[in-house]
Design a protein around this motif. Structure first.
Motif, PDB file in Angstrom:
ATOM      1  N   LEU A 165       2.336   6.410   9.327  1.00 46.50           N
ATOM      2  CA  LEU A 165       1.874   5.404   8.373  1.00 46.50           C
ATOM      3  C   LEU A 165       3.051   4.642   7.762  1.00 46.50           C
ATOM      4  O   LEU A 165       2.995   3.417   7.584  1.00 46.50           O
ATOM      5  N   LEU A 166       4.124   5.353   7.446  1.00 39.93           N
ATOM      6  CA  LEU A 166       5.300   4.710   6.857  1.00 39.93           C
ATOM      7  C   LEU A 166       5.951   3.749   7.845  1.00 39.93           C
ATOM      8  O   LEU A 166       6.391   2.653   7.472  1.00 39.93           O
ATOM      9  N   GLN A 167       6.007   4.138   9.105  1.00 31.10           N
ATOM     10  CA  GLN A 167       6.609   3.278  10.123  1.00 31.10           C
ATOM     11  C   GLN A 167       5.805   2.000  10.338  1.00 31.10           C
ATOM     12  O   GLN A 167       6.344   0.991  10.799  1.00 31.10           O
ATOM     13  N   THR A 227       0.722  17.108   9.057  1.00 32.62           N
ATOM     14  CA  THR A 227       0.779  16.210   7.901  1.00 32.62           C
ATOM     15  C   THR A 227       1.985  15.283   7.948  1.00 32.62           C
ATOM     16  O   THR A 227       1.872  14.064   7.750  1.00 32.62           O
ATOM     17  N   GLU A 228       3.147  15.840   8.223  1.00 35.31           N
ATOM     18  CA  GLU A 228       4.366  15.039   8.176  1.00 35.31           C
ATOM     19  C   GLU A 228       4.387  13.979   9.270  1.00 35.31           C
ATOM     20  O   GLU A 228       4.827  12.845   9.043  1.00 35.31           O
ATOM     21  N   SER A 229       3.901  14.307  10.469  1.00 36.17           N
ATOM     22  CA  SER A 229       3.914  13.319  11.549  1.00 36.17           C
ATOM     23  C   SER A 229       2.958  12.167  11.249  1.00 36.17           C
ATOM     24  O   SER A 229       3.269  11.000  11.531  1.00 36.17           O
ATOM     25  N   VAL A 230       1.782  12.464  10.675  1.00 38.38           N
ATOM     26  CA  VAL A 230       0.841  11.395  10.312  1.00 38.38           C
ATOM     27  C   VAL A 230       1.425  10.536   9.196  1.00 38.38           C
ATOM     28  O   VAL A 230       1.340   9.303   9.224  1.00 38.38           O
ATOM     29  N   ARG A 231       2.041  11.174   8.219  1.00 39.25           N
ATOM     30  CA  ARG A 231       2.644  10.426   7.114  1.00 39.25           C
ATOM     31  C   ARG A 231       3.745   9.495   7.629  1.00 39.25           C
ATOM     32  O   ARG A 231       3.814   8.321   7.243  1.00 39.25           O
ATOM     33  N   LYS A 232       4.603   9.994   8.509  1.00 40.11           N
ATOM     34  CA  LYS A 232       5.682   9.164   9.053  1.00 40.11           C
ATOM     35  C   LYS A 232       5.125   8.001   9.867  1.00 40.11           C
ATOM     36  O   LYS A 232       5.668   6.892   9.835  1.00 40.11           O
ATOM     37  N   MET A 287       0.851  -1.195   0.000  1.00 38.00           N
ATOM     38  CA  MET A 287       0.000   0.000   0.000  1.00 38.00           C
ATOM     39  C   MET A 287       0.880   1.236   0.000  1.00 38.00           C
ATOM     40  O   MET A 287       2.049   1.169   0.367  1.00 38.00           O
ATOM     41  N   TRP A 288       0.323   2.363  -0.426  1.00 39.40           N
ATOM     42  CA  TRP A 288       1.118   3.563  -0.642  1.00 39.40           C
ATOM     43  C   TRP A 288       0.523   4.770   0.081  1.00 39.40           C
ATOM     44  O   TRP A 288      -0.695   4.956   0.128  1.00 39.40           O
ATOM     45  N   VAL A 289       1.413   5.593   0.609  1.00 34.39           N
ATOM     46  CA  VAL A 289       1.050   6.908   1.134  1.00 34.39           C
ATOM     47  C   VAL A 289       1.459   7.924   0.080  1.00 34.39           C
ATOM     48  O   VAL A 289       2.645   8.062  -0.235  1.00 34.39           O
ATOM     49  N   ILE A 290       0.478   8.608  -0.499  1.00 36.73           N
ATOM     50  CA  ILE A 290       0.746   9.556  -1.577  1.00 36.73           C
ATOM     51  C   ILE A 290       1.000  10.942  -0.983  1.00 36.73           C
ATOM     52  O   ILE A 290       0.165  11.481  -0.248  1.00 36.73           O
ATOM     53  N   HIS A 291       2.161  11.508  -1.296  1.00 41.82           N
ATOM     54  CA  HIS A 291       2.474  12.859  -0.822  1.00 41.82           C
ATOM     55  C   HIS A 291       3.502  13.498  -1.753  1.00 41.82           C
ATOM     56  O   HIS A 291       4.506  12.870  -2.070  1.00 41.82           O
ATOM     57  N   PRO A 292       3.258  14.725  -2.224  1.00 42.74           N
ATOM     58  CA  PRO A 292       2.029  15.503  -2.028  1.00 42.74           C
ATOM     59  C   PRO A 292       0.898  14.984  -2.911  1.00 42.74           C
ATOM     60  O   PRO A 292       1.148  14.362  -3.941  1.00 42.74           O
ATOM     61  N   PHE A 293      -0.332  15.241  -2.491  1.00 43.22           N
ATOM     62  CA  PHE A 293      -1.506  14.768  -3.211  1.00 43.22           C
ATOM     63  C   PHE A 293      -2.053  15.881  -4.103  1.00 43.22           C
ATOM     64  O   PHE A 293      -2.242  17.007  -3.632  1.00 43.22           O
ATOM     65  N   PRO A 294      -2.321  15.594  -5.378  1.00 48.18           N
ATOM     66  CA  PRO A 294      -2.832  16.629  -6.282  1.00 48.18           C
ATOM     67  C   PRO A 294      -4.329  16.851  -6.120  1.00 48.18           C
ATOM     68  O   PRO A 294      -5.125  16.606  -7.027  1.00 48.18           O
ATOM     69  N   GLY A 295      -4.745  17.288  -4.920  1.00 49.69           N
ATOM     70  CA  GLY A 295      -6.166  17.480  -4.665  1.00 49.69           C
ATOM     71  C   GLY A 295      -6.416  18.601  -3.683  1.00 49.69           C
ATOM     72  O   GLY A 295      -5.525  19.012  -2.935  1.00 49.69           O
TER      73      GLY A 295
END
Length: 313
Positions: A166-168, A159-164, A1-9
């Protein structure tokens, strides 16, 4: 699965006690019949049935949320405001204070439950939205053909903390190029490539009886802008083109738009193309003339001619 960043929306919030009848009267789908917590793809049309904008509308208890391709929220707000006469309706572009983190692919439900609870309505519907706590303000479920997962709308500073997080927990980082490859492979139109005023709404309808969550229009809701043309095409004839998926030859995605050719005759237009990393294939999305029976055709590009094989709507 993928975390998309930045998102074009982007995200446009619509509030006010009259927002439901207001949106119902001008947009292509049945908004009065849209339950809280569910979503639909919608369009605003011109009087010729062509698309001024397209997005995904989600119903909340105190607001409706319109997900739009990146950068379009101010322009869409400017399109909608002239239709407000005496109704109690207000618009707010939330694209700067809330940022989107799409989580797409298999296993997204399990991973997302590790960082926040998935509200019950989102466990039951193909398209839907529900409010959550801090810092994830809204969770929106996406399920369009093979493109499935969630979009988390998060406080901009978090945003960055939530993204990290998910990646972890096992997700893979990806950019907007991966998102476009996934949505092209799934046949999901986007702006400005497939959602623009050269496209009739009927050209997006690839199934005879699609689920409401995958249809851009309700043919039973009554009047809306462009409804007469849309209904006439649906009930009496066929649209001139149909949204179609392709597999392209070569190792690099061609620039789009580009003409689709069959024996020297233009039979459509390739509107989007990208390399799908999972298979290494170049996937394409385009508008093909109705009645074109060929499954193989050519694409004329600046670098030369490549082959295109139709894989489905």
């Amino acid at each position: 699965m993928w975390v998309i960043h930045p998102f074009p929306g982007g995200l446009l919030e619509i509030t006010g006690k009259d927002r439901v009848p207001f949106l119902h009267n001008i947009l292509s789908h049945d908004i009065k019949g849209l339950p809280t917590g569910q979503g639909r793809p919608v369009c605003l049309l011109n009087r010729q049935g062509q698309i001024r904008f397209g997005g995904f509308l989600h119903a909340g208890e105190t607001a409706h949320w319109l997900e739009l391709p990146g950068g379009q929220a101010p322009a869409v707000q400017a399109m909608l405001e002239p239709y407000v006469i005496s109704e109690s309706v207000a618009f707010q572009d939330r694209s700067s204070d809330l940022q989107a983190i799409p989580l797409l692919g298999e296993g997204t439900d399990t991973l997302l439950q590790k960082i926040c609870s998935i509200p019950a309505p989102l466990q039951q519907h193909l398209q839907g939205a529900a409010p959550t706590g801090d810092p994830v303000r809204w969770i929106i479920r996406w399920h369009w053909n093979e493109l499935a997962g969630f979009v988390l709308w998060v406080d901009a500073g978090q945003t960055e903390s939530v993204r990290k997080n998910l990646l972890q927990r096992g997700a893979e980082a990806a950019g907007p190029e991966r998102f476009h490859a996934l949505r092209i492979a799934a046949g999901v139109p986007w702006a400005p490539q497939e959602l623009n005023e050269t496209v009739l709404l009927n050209e997006l309808e690839t199934e005879k009886e699609p689920l409401p969550e995958r249809s851009w229009v309700s043919y039973n809701k009554g009047c809306f802008i462009g409804q007469e043309i849309v209904a006439r095409i649906h009930w009496r004839t066929q649209p001139p083109r149909k949204l179609t998926r392709f597999i392209l030859s070569g190792e690099k995605a061609p620039e789009t738009p580009a003409p689709l050719m069959e024996k020297g005759t233009v039979v459509g237009q390739l509107t989007s193309a990208a390399r799908l990393e999972e298979t290494g294939q170049i996937v394409g999305l385009g508008l093909l003339k109705t009645g074109c029976a060929s499954t193989r055709m050519e694409v004329q590009t600046a670098a030369g001619t490549i082959q295109a094989e139709r894989t489905g709507p």
